[in-house]
Design a protein around this motif. Sequence first.
Motif, mmCIF file in Angstrom:
data_model
loop_
_atom_site.group_PDB
_atom_site.id
_atom_site.type_symbol
_atom_site.label_atom_id
_atom_site.label_comp_id
_atom_site.label_asym_id
_atom_site.label_seq_id
_atom_site.Cartn_x
_atom_site.Cartn_y
_atom_site.Cartn_z
ATOM 1 N N GLY A 73 80.090 -9.282 -76.282
ATOM 2 C CA GLY A 73 81.525 -9.020 -76.759
ATOM 3 C C GLY A 73 81.833 -7.631 -77.253
ATOM 4 N N GLY A 74 80.839 -7.121 -77.683
ATOM 5 C CA GLY A 74 81.083 -5.570 -78.245
ATOM 6 C C GLY A 74 80.826 -4.620 -76.957
ATOM 7 N N ALA A 75 79.846 -4.940 -76.235
ATOM 8 C CA ALA A 75 79.750 -4.280 -74.878
ATOM 9 C C ALA A 75 80.655 -4.452 -74.061
ATOM 10 C CB ALA A 75 78.367 -4.911 -74.163
ATOM 11 N N TRP A 76 81.669 -5.539 -74.009
ATOM 12 C CA TRP A 76 82.580 -5.702 -73.098
ATOM 13 C C TRP A 76 83.638 -5.087 -73.612
ATOM 14 C CZ3 TRP A 76 87.181 -7.762 -74.511
ATOM 15 C CH2 TRP A 76 88.460 -7.950 -73.556
ATOM 16 N N ALA A 77 84.020 -4.812 -74.818
ATOM 17 C CA ALA A 77 84.985 -4.160 -75.647
ATOM 18 C C ALA A 77 85.088 -2.634 -75.371
ATOM 19 C CB ALA A 77 85.377 -4.326 -77.007
ATOM 20 N N ALA A 78 83.539 -2.248 -75.571
ATOM 21 C CA ALA A 78 83.355 -0.908 -75.135
ATOM 22 C C ALA A 78 83.806 -0.402 -73.716
ATOM 23 C CB ALA A 78 81.987 -0.372 -75.558
ATOM 24 N N ARG A 79 83.409 -1.080 -72.832
ATOM 25 C CA ARG A 79 83.458 -0.987 -71.442
ATOM 26 C C ARG A 79 84.976 -0.907 -71.275
ATOM 27 N NH1 ARG A 79 80.474 -4.505 -69.555
ATOM 28 N NH2 ARG A 79 82.230 -6.092 -69.127
ATOM 29 N N VAL A 80 85.807 -1.860 -71.428
ATOM 30 C CA VAL A 80 87.181 -1.865 -71.486
ATOM 31 C C VAL A 80 87.654 -0.556 -71.976
ATOM 32 C CG1 VAL A 80 89.278 -3.062 -72.066
ATOM 33 C CG2 VAL A 80 87.432 -4.328 -71.101
ATOM 34 N N ILE A 81 87.355 -0.544 -73.433
ATOM 35 C CA ILE A 81 88.230 0.736 -73.624
ATOM 36 C C ILE A 81 87.847 2.098 -73.160
ATOM 37 C CG2 ILE A 81 88.248 1.838 -75.989
ATOM 38 C CD1 ILE A 81 88.204 -0.759 -77.471
#
Length: 128
Positions: A73-81
Amino acid sequence: MRLWVCIALLSIVLCASADRPAIFGAGKFVRDAAGGAWDMFRAYRDMREANYKGADKYFHARGNYDAARRGPGGAWAARVISDARENWQSGVSGRGAEDTRADQEANAWGRNGGNPNRYRPAGLPSKY
């Protein structure tokens, strides 16, 4: 704001169609994503506070690294942001494709577990 709406909708969809153990997994993903978004914000805030020439890539790598350490989830948020910021910035800042490419390289480095200190400029206060 859009990120939070996407996270909430993703959580509802995942939870509505899942059995009990998957609900906990979806909840962890959402918590990781929220924490990852906070890590990204903290790195951005520190970058603005430091206002140190040449430290941009370090803070990109550090924010992505911290977020990705939380889990998928954190990696996904980092990629999106990171992608949203670079897409917006490349059209507004006028820094060009080379700067965007270098920022994305630092983002990917941190997100993939690379040590952010690779991009740390000499003289940046140890507070960061």
